[in-house]
Design a protein around this motif. Structure first.
Motif, PDB file in Angstrom:
ATOM      1  N   ASN A 289      55.868   1.354  -1.279  1.00  0.00           N
ATOM      2  CA  ASN A 289      55.949   1.935   0.065  1.00  0.00           C
ATOM      3  C   ASN A 289      56.358   0.914   1.121  1.00  0.00           C
ATOM      4  O   ASN A 289      56.794   1.284   2.219  1.00  0.00           O
ATOM      5  CB  ASN A 289      54.612   2.561   0.468  1.00  0.00           C
ATOM      6  CG  ASN A 289      54.267   3.772  -0.378  1.00  0.00           C
ATOM      7  OD1 ASN A 289      55.171   4.479  -0.845  1.00  0.00           O
ATOM      8  ND2 ASN A 289      52.985   4.015  -0.587  1.00  0.00           N
ATOM      9  N   HIS A 290      56.201  -0.372   0.802  1.00  0.00           N
ATOM     10  CA  HIS A 290      56.507  -1.430   1.773  1.00  0.00           C
ATOM     11  C   HIS A 290      57.706  -2.261   1.332  1.00  0.00           C
ATOM     12  O   HIS A 290      57.863  -3.414   1.727  1.00  0.00           O
ATOM     13  CB  HIS A 290      55.281  -2.331   1.962  1.00  0.00           C
ATOM     14  CG  HIS A 290      54.037  -1.580   2.328  1.00  0.00           C
ATOM     15  ND1 HIS A 290      53.975  -0.731   3.407  1.00  0.00           N
ATOM     16  CD2 HIS A 290      52.800  -1.533   1.732  1.00  0.00           C
ATOM     17  CE1 HIS A 290      52.762  -0.190   3.480  1.00  0.00           C
ATOM     18  NE2 HIS A 290      52.037  -0.660   2.467  1.00  0.00           N
ATOM     19  N   HIS A 291      58.546  -1.637   0.518  1.00  0.00           N
ATOM     20  CA  HIS A 291      59.707  -2.336  -0.033  1.00  0.00           C
ATOM     21  C   HIS A 291      60.628  -2.865   1.073  1.00  0.00           C
ATOM     22  O   HIS A 291      61.068  -4.017   1.046  1.00  0.00           O
ATOM     23  CB  HIS A 291      60.480  -1.381  -0.945  1.00  0.00           C
ATOM     24  CG  HIS A 291      61.696  -1.977  -1.571  1.00  0.00           C
ATOM     25  ND1 HIS A 291      61.633  -2.934  -2.567  1.00  0.00           N
ATOM     26  CD2 HIS A 291      63.020  -1.767  -1.336  1.00  0.00           C
ATOM     27  CE1 HIS A 291      62.863  -3.280  -2.921  1.00  0.00           C
ATOM     28  NE2 HIS A 291      63.722  -2.583  -2.198  1.00  0.00           N
ATOM     29  N   ASP A 292      60.899  -2.028   2.094  1.00  0.00           N
ATOM     30  CA  ASP A 292      61.797  -2.443   3.179  1.00  0.00           C
ATOM     31  C   ASP A 292      61.226  -3.621   3.954  1.00  0.00           C
ATOM     32  O   ASP A 292      61.962  -4.541   4.339  1.00  0.00           O
ATOM     33  CB  ASP A 292      62.061  -1.272   4.136  1.00  0.00           C
ATOM     34  CG  ASP A 292      62.910  -0.180   3.498  1.00  0.00           C
ATOM     35  OD1 ASP A 292      63.683  -0.507   2.575  1.00  0.00           O
ATOM     36  OD2 ASP A 292      62.798   0.982   3.916  1.00  0.00           O
ATOM     37  N   LEU A 293      59.909  -3.601   4.190  1.00  0.00           N
ATOM     38  CA  LEU A 293      59.265  -4.702   4.914  1.00  0.00           C
ATOM     39  C   LEU A 293      59.339  -5.995   4.118  1.00  0.00           C
ATOM     40  O   LEU A 293      59.664  -7.064   4.663  1.00  0.00           O
ATOM     41  CB  LEU A 293      57.804  -4.343   5.214  1.00  0.00           C
ATOM     42  CG  LEU A 293      56.964  -5.452   5.857  1.00  0.00           C
ATOM     43  CD1 LEU A 293      57.534  -5.838   7.213  1.00  0.00           C
ATOM     44  CD2 LEU A 293      55.497  -5.003   5.989  1.00  0.00           C
ATOM     45  N   LEU A 294      59.052  -5.931   2.826  1.00  0.00           N
ATOM     46  CA  LEU A 294      59.091  -7.122   1.972  1.00  0.00           C
ATOM     47  C   LEU A 294      60.488  -7.757   1.980  1.00  0.00           C
ATOM     48  O   LEU A 294      60.633  -8.970   2.150  1.00  0.00           O
ATOM     49  CB  LEU A 294      58.692  -6.746   0.546  1.00  0.00           C
ATOM     50  CG  LEU A 294      58.854  -7.849  -0.508  1.00  0.00           C
ATOM     51  CD1 LEU A 294      57.960  -9.036  -0.188  1.00  0.00           C
ATOM     52  CD2 LEU A 294      58.542  -7.300  -1.900  1.00  0.00           C
ATOM     53  N   LEU A 299      64.343 -11.894   3.806  1.00  0.00           N
ATOM     54  CA  LEU A 299      65.633 -12.188   4.414  1.00  0.00           C
ATOM     55  C   LEU A 299      65.470 -12.997   5.694  1.00  0.00           C
ATOM     56  O   LEU A 299      66.275 -13.884   5.994  1.00  0.00           O
ATOM     57  CB  LEU A 299      66.397 -10.894   4.699  1.00  0.00           C
ATOM     58  CG  LEU A 299      66.896 -10.133   3.468  1.00  0.00           C
ATOM     59  CD1 LEU A 299      67.464  -8.779   3.876  1.00  0.00           C
ATOM     60  CD2 LEU A 299      67.948 -10.944   2.729  1.00  0.00           C
ATOM     61  N   ALA A 300      64.439 -12.682   6.462  1.00  0.00           N
ATOM     62  CA  ALA A 300      64.173 -13.456   7.680  1.00  0.00           C
ATOM     63  C   ALA A 300      63.834 -14.906   7.344  1.00  0.00           C
ATOM     64  O   ALA A 300      64.231 -15.827   8.064  1.00  0.00           O
ATOM     65  CB  ALA A 300      63.032 -12.806   8.468  1.00  0.00           C
ATOM     66  N   LEU A 301      63.103 -15.114   6.241  1.00  0.00           N
ATOM     67  CA  LEU A 301      62.816 -16.473   5.781  1.00  0.00           C
ATOM     68  C   LEU A 301      64.102 -17.204   5.414  1.00  0.00           C
ATOM     69  O   LEU A 301      64.296 -18.381   5.745  1.00  0.00           O
ATOM     70  CB  LEU A 301      61.887 -16.436   4.562  1.00  0.00           C
ATOM     71  CG  LEU A 301      60.407 -16.191   4.825  1.00  0.00           C
ATOM     72  CD1 LEU A 301      59.676 -15.956   3.500  1.00  0.00           C
ATOM     73  CD2 LEU A 301      59.786 -17.387   5.556  1.00  0.00           C
ATOM     74  N   GLN A 302      64.996 -16.494   4.726  1.00  0.00           N
ATOM     75  CA  GLN A 302      66.266 -17.102   4.346  1.00  0.00           C
ATOM     76  C   GLN A 302      67.102 -17.428   5.578  1.00  0.00           C
ATOM     77  O   GLN A 302      67.712 -18.493   5.670  1.00  0.00           O
ATOM     78  CB  GLN A 302      67.035 -16.168   3.415  1.00  0.00           C
ATOM     79  CG  GLN A 302      68.316 -16.783   2.860  1.00  0.00           C
ATOM     80  CD  GLN A 302      68.986 -15.885   1.840  1.00  0.00           C
ATOM     81  OE1 GLN A 302      68.384 -14.951   1.346  1.00  0.00           O
ATOM     82  NE2 GLN A 302      70.240 -16.171   1.533  1.00  0.00           N
ATOM     83  N   ASN A 338      73.558  -6.676   2.646  1.00  0.00           N
ATOM     84  CA  ASN A 338      72.612  -5.777   3.303  1.00  0.00           C
ATOM     85  C   ASN A 338      71.384  -6.512   3.820  1.00  0.00           C
ATOM     86  O   ASN A 338      70.665  -7.165   3.072  1.00  0.00           O
ATOM     87  CB  ASN A 338      72.137  -4.691   2.321  1.00  0.00           C
ATOM     88  CG  ASN A 338      73.274  -3.866   1.792  1.00  0.00           C
ATOM     89  OD1 ASN A 338      74.420  -4.072   2.167  1.00  0.00           O
ATOM     90  ND2 ASN A 338      72.959  -2.937   0.922  1.00  0.00           N
ATOM     91  N   GLY A 339      71.156  -6.412   5.115  1.00  0.00           N
ATOM     92  CA  GLY A 339      69.940  -6.957   5.693  1.00  0.00           C
ATOM     93  C   GLY A 339      70.032  -8.382   6.163  1.00  0.00           C
ATOM     94  O   GLY A 339      69.409  -8.743   7.167  1.00  0.00           O
ATOM     95  N   LEU A 340      70.754  -9.239   5.457  1.00  0.00           N
ATOM     96  CA  LEU A 340      70.804 -10.649   5.830  1.00  0.00           C
ATOM     97  C   LEU A 340      71.526 -10.837   7.163  1.00  0.00           C
ATOM     98  O   LEU A 340      71.126 -11.664   7.989  1.00  0.00           O
ATOM     99  CB  LEU A 340      71.489 -11.464   4.735  1.00  0.00           C
ATOM    100  CG  LEU A 340      71.523 -12.980   4.961  1.00  0.00           C
ATOM    101  CD1 LEU A 340      70.128 -13.536   5.184  1.00  0.00           C
ATOM    102  CD2 LEU A 340      72.190 -13.678   3.779  1.00  0.00           C
ATOM    103  N   GLN A 341      72.591 -10.081   7.390  1.00  0.00           N
ATOM    104  CA  GLN A 341      73.298 -10.153   8.672  1.00  0.00           C
ATOM    105  C   GLN A 341      72.340  -9.814   9.812  1.00  0.00           C
ATOM    106  O   GLN A 341      72.280 -10.507  10.828  1.00  0.00           O
ATOM    107  CB  GLN A 341      74.480  -9.193   8.669  1.00  0.00           C
ATOM    108  CG  GLN A 341      75.302  -9.192   9.944  1.00  0.00           C
ATOM    109  CD  GLN A 341      76.267 -10.350  10.031  1.00  0.00           C
ATOM    110  OE1 GLN A 341      76.540 -10.991   9.024  1.00  0.00           O
ATOM    111  NE2 GLN A 341      76.769 -10.622  11.223  1.00  0.00           N
ATOM    112  N   ALA A 342      71.577  -8.733   9.642  1.00  0.00           N
ATOM    113  CA  ALA A 342      70.626  -8.326  10.673  1.00  0.00           C
ATOM    114  C   ALA A 342      69.555  -9.381  10.887  1.00  0.00           C
ATOM    115  O   ALA A 342      69.124  -9.626  12.020  1.00  0.00           O
ATOM    116  CB  ALA A 342      69.988  -6.988  10.279  1.00  0.00           C
ATOM    117  N   ALA A 343      69.119 -10.026   9.808  1.00  0.00           N
ATOM    118  CA  ALA A 343      68.087 -11.059   9.917  1.00  0.00           C
ATOM    119  C   ALA A 343      68.571 -12.245  10.737  1.00  0.00           C
ATOM    120  O   ALA A 343      67.825 -12.808  11.550  1.00  0.00           O
ATOM    121  CB  ALA A 343      67.659 -11.509   8.519  1.00  0.00           C
TER     122      ALA A 343
END
Length: 761
Positions: A289-294, A299-302, A338-343
């Motif tokens: 259920n928390h897959h998107d958050l994880l 990605l934010a760490l990266q 996916n996601g890394l650009q946003a991060a």
């Protein structure tokens, strides 16, 4: 051990057979060309053009271009003299013969590869099927197309040039020219776009025919490890990236998360997991259920730890712009996965753009296989001969130089730390600058180039900088880089293909620069491949000109730290710290050894990519052959819907495959072969895709076709994936264990437990 020795012996023999320095086989044809060339000088322009038309008609009637090589090459040589006032050398014509015979030719830098390609392109373009000359960057594509245009047009051949941000209509016209100059990446992206066309006017490319690859080792080897990806936008943000970025910025390295920057790996510790669960009020971060958050936290760490402003990207006009690691250039309309650009956007406090998903993808290796005929040219082919042979079936032909190389390559000056290195670089610049010689300084990153320029200016020396921030000024900067006393600092933008003329563009000061010693190259870093080092050196000492090179490096440079090169040194040398250079032959040998090891690792990455991508490419071919059948079928209300479903389901499949690839190497721990398991799983997934497609098409009559335009991506972009599944030493170890894993799985699991690898992930 005996088996290993036999394999090495076989590979050595195999490599030896792919490289030839014997040019005798070309002599007979070369003699014919120059004999005919003598009769061309007295002919009128119209006669030469008529002779070309006769050859064109015969080739289009089915005769082999080989039968007309001597005649046409003689004509082209005369056209060079009349249009560009250039007289081709024997070695250039020799190279053009080898190029037509599907070889990768090795010519020293400055020997005129641009001219060589024209001979071969003209001969092969007469069939009317198009020739692509694939260059290292947009600047070279535009420069070479415009420079060589008079030769082509004299012979009645059209020439086009592809640039990254050209409108689709202009690209289509350029691709339909007899000869088209473009980067391999842009051709690849245009191929992916064409594969997803809904109407004939959306098809950019025509069928592939023949590719001449300039800087072949850079394009076919170095860039081949990064698949080309075509992506599109999807609406909606499942998480608050700015909130996550603020949270991650407060985490403490090695307490909340572990970081191995140079292995490109970062992950939460058990303490960091509990802290994150408490902050976001979730019971188990690893619950589905928390897959998107994880994913967003990782990605934010990266983004925080591994992606550096003015190194991996720059900020321009409120937008993140990626810097190509090979060319040093900003690449428009390119984003991370996916996601890394946003991060990264959230990390920098910028507006987060829409998320994206993979629409289509292809590797350069597979793209080149669509050309019935391929050949290449570079100044550094022998080092890559084995890969040219194994991946592309291409042999290497070494062409002798027109004049002996007079460049002096000084031994590396190696320092223990960066501060000492920078001081030595400044001292070197001051010393050489006083002689009036032009200087080109090669750096790795935008940040390094700008820091070095600031230091040079503090010494009162004027300099010009060429990096991703001002690439629109590239031509003007290169034109002046050979002037007396010029100091030019550049990222990899000036490392390949650029021709720095002594005395500047007009060469009024050429004699003065030659007398002072020619262009001096300063390299501030060793690269992963010695071929790239040689390319930087090759900007000096071209066509027999004087010149010199000096690499000034330190044991704190990115290459040294990234691959732990200190570990290759004897213990008593590892902790040295001194202001002067290190005078130990062991260190220079260790660096050379490390580059060989790194090149071997990169070869394994490219081989790994090829093995996985080859299976997926076969599936892509099957699906897109079906799509093409629909595309060329008669117009019907079911047609657009069918094309949409092919693209939609393939997009989901590509993203699922990416997820499968991410963790497939853990199959080693179960005693299984990851590649075999990947094939098995992806085959089942593809069969399901086909079944889903059949089901969707069977219900086509119930669909409102007018809604499809709303579902198609409103914007698209491209990016390269650094497709290295070995993100830490454990992954690399797992990849090499093979079927012996059963004996080692226990100890490896114990090691993983000690170091916390894989916990709750």
């Amino acid at each position: 051990m005996e088996a290993t020795k036999k394999i090495k012996t076989f590979l050595h023999r195999f490599k030896q057979t792919t490289v030839t320095q014997d040019v005798q086989p070309y002599e007979n044809l070369l003699q014919q060309i120059f004999e005919r060339a003598g009769s061309m000088t007295g002919k009128a322009d119209a006669e030469l053009q008529q002779m070309t038309n006769v050859i064109r008609e015969k080739v289009r009637a089915g005769e082999s271009p080989d039968a007309h090589m001597a005649q046409l090459y003689a004509i082209v040589g005369e056209v060079f003299r009349r249009t560009l006032h250039i007289t081709p050398y024997r070695v250039q014509v020799m190279a053009a013969i080898a190029l037509h015979q599907r070889k990768v030719i090795e010519m020293q830098t400055g020997e005129g590869k641009t001219l060589v390609a024209v001979f071969t392109a003209c001969l092969n373009a007469l069939a009317g099927k198009g020739v692509h000359i694939l260059t290292f960057n947009d600047y070279l594509a535009k420069r070479d197309a415009n420079w060589m245009r008079p030769v082509y047009e004299f012979l009645g051949l059209s020439v086009g040039c592809i640039q990254e941000n050209m409108p689709v209509a202009e690209k289509r016209l350029a691709y339909r020219c007899d000869v088209t100059y473009a980067t391999a990446k842009e051709v690849g992206f245009d191929y992916l776009r064409s594969c997803m066309a809904y109407a004939p006017d959306e098809v950019i490319l025509r069928d592939f025919n023949y590719a001449i690859v300039d800087e072949a080792d850079a394009i076919l080897i170095d860039e081949a490890r990064n698949p080309l990806v075509f992506a599109g936008n999807i609406a909606g943000q499942p998480v608050d990236h700015h909130q996550i970025a603020r949270y991650v910025s407060g985490l403490t390295p090695y307490r909340d998360f572990m970081l191995d920057e140079y292995a490109r790996n970062v992950f939460l510790t058990d303490y960091g997991i509990e802290k994150t669960e408490y902050f976001f009020a979730v019971q188990n971060l690893y619950d589905d259920n928390h897959h998107d958050l994880l994913i967003a936290v990782n990605l934010a760490l990266q983004a925080r730890s591994m992606l550096r402003k003015d190194v991996d990207y720059i900020i321009d006009d409120g937008r993140i712009k990626l810097v190509d690691e090979f060319t040093g250039r900003v690449v428009e309309d390119r984003k991370w996965q996916n996601g890394l650009q946003a991060a990264v956007e959230a990390k920098e406090g910028l507006a987060v753009q829409s998320e994206g998903r993979i629409l289509n993808s292809i590797s350069l290796q597979h793209l080149m296989n669509y050309y019935p005929k391929v050949s290449g040219m570079t100044g550094t082919a022998q080092h890559a001969a084995e890969e040219f042979a194994s991946f592309y079936g291409l042999g290497v032909s070494v062409i002798p130089s027109h004049k002996p190389c007079r460049r002096i390559d000084h031994p590396d000056r190696i320092f223990t730390h960066k501060a000492a290195k920078v001081k030595a670089i400044i001292d070197e610049i001051q010393k050489v600058h006083q002689t009036g010689r032009p200087i080109l300084i090669g750096t790795l990153t935008v940040k390094e180039s700008e820091e070095l320029q600031a230091e040079i200016q503090r010494q009162g020396i004027a300099s010009t900088i060429l990096n991703a921030r001002n690439n629109e000024s590239e031509a003007a900067i290169i034109e002046q880089a050979g002037l007396p006393g010029a100091v030019t600092i550049s990222t990899n933008m000036a490392g390949r293909g650029t021709d720095i003329l002594l005395g500047g563009k007009e060469q009024y000061s050429r004699e003065a620069v030659v007398a002072s010693g020619g262009l001096h190259i300063i390299g501030t870093n060793r690269h992963e491949s010695v071929r790239i080092d040689h390319q930087l050196k090759g900007r000096a000492g071209r066509q027999g000109d004087p010149g010199s090179s000096q690499f000034i490096i330190s044991m704190e440079d990115d290459l040294m730290a990234k691959y732990g090169l200190k570990g290759l040194l004897p213990t008593h040398l590892r902790d040295l710290r001194q202001d002067g250079p290190i005078h130990h032959a062991t260190i220079a040998r260790s660096i050379a050894q490390a580059q060989r090891i790194i090149e071997g690792q990169l070869y394994e990455i490219r081989l790994n990519l090829h093995q996985y991508a080859h299976f997926t490419e076969r599936q892509r071919t099957i699906l897109f052959d079906r799509r093409q059948d629909v595309f060329f079928s008669e117009e019907s209300p079911w047609k657009e819907y069918s094309l949409f479903q092919h693209d939609f389901l393939w997009s989901y499949y590509m993203n699922d495959i990416a997820a499968l690839r991410e963790g497939i190497h853990w199959q080693r721990m179960a005693g299984k072969n990851p590649l075999h398991e990947f094939h098995k799983s992806s085959d089942a997934m593809f069969r399901q895709l086909i079944a889903d497609l059949e089901d969707k098409l069977s219900n086509a009559s119930n669909v409102d076709v007018s809604e499809l335009q709303l579902k198609r991506p409103s914007s698209t972009w491209t990016y390269l994936v650094n497709d290295n599944p070995f993100k830490n030493p454990l992954m690399l170890m797992l990849s090499n264990i093979g079927y012996q894993v059963d004996l080692l799985a226990g100890p490896l699991m114990m090691i993983m437990k000690i170091f916390g690898w894989g916990k709750r992930r």
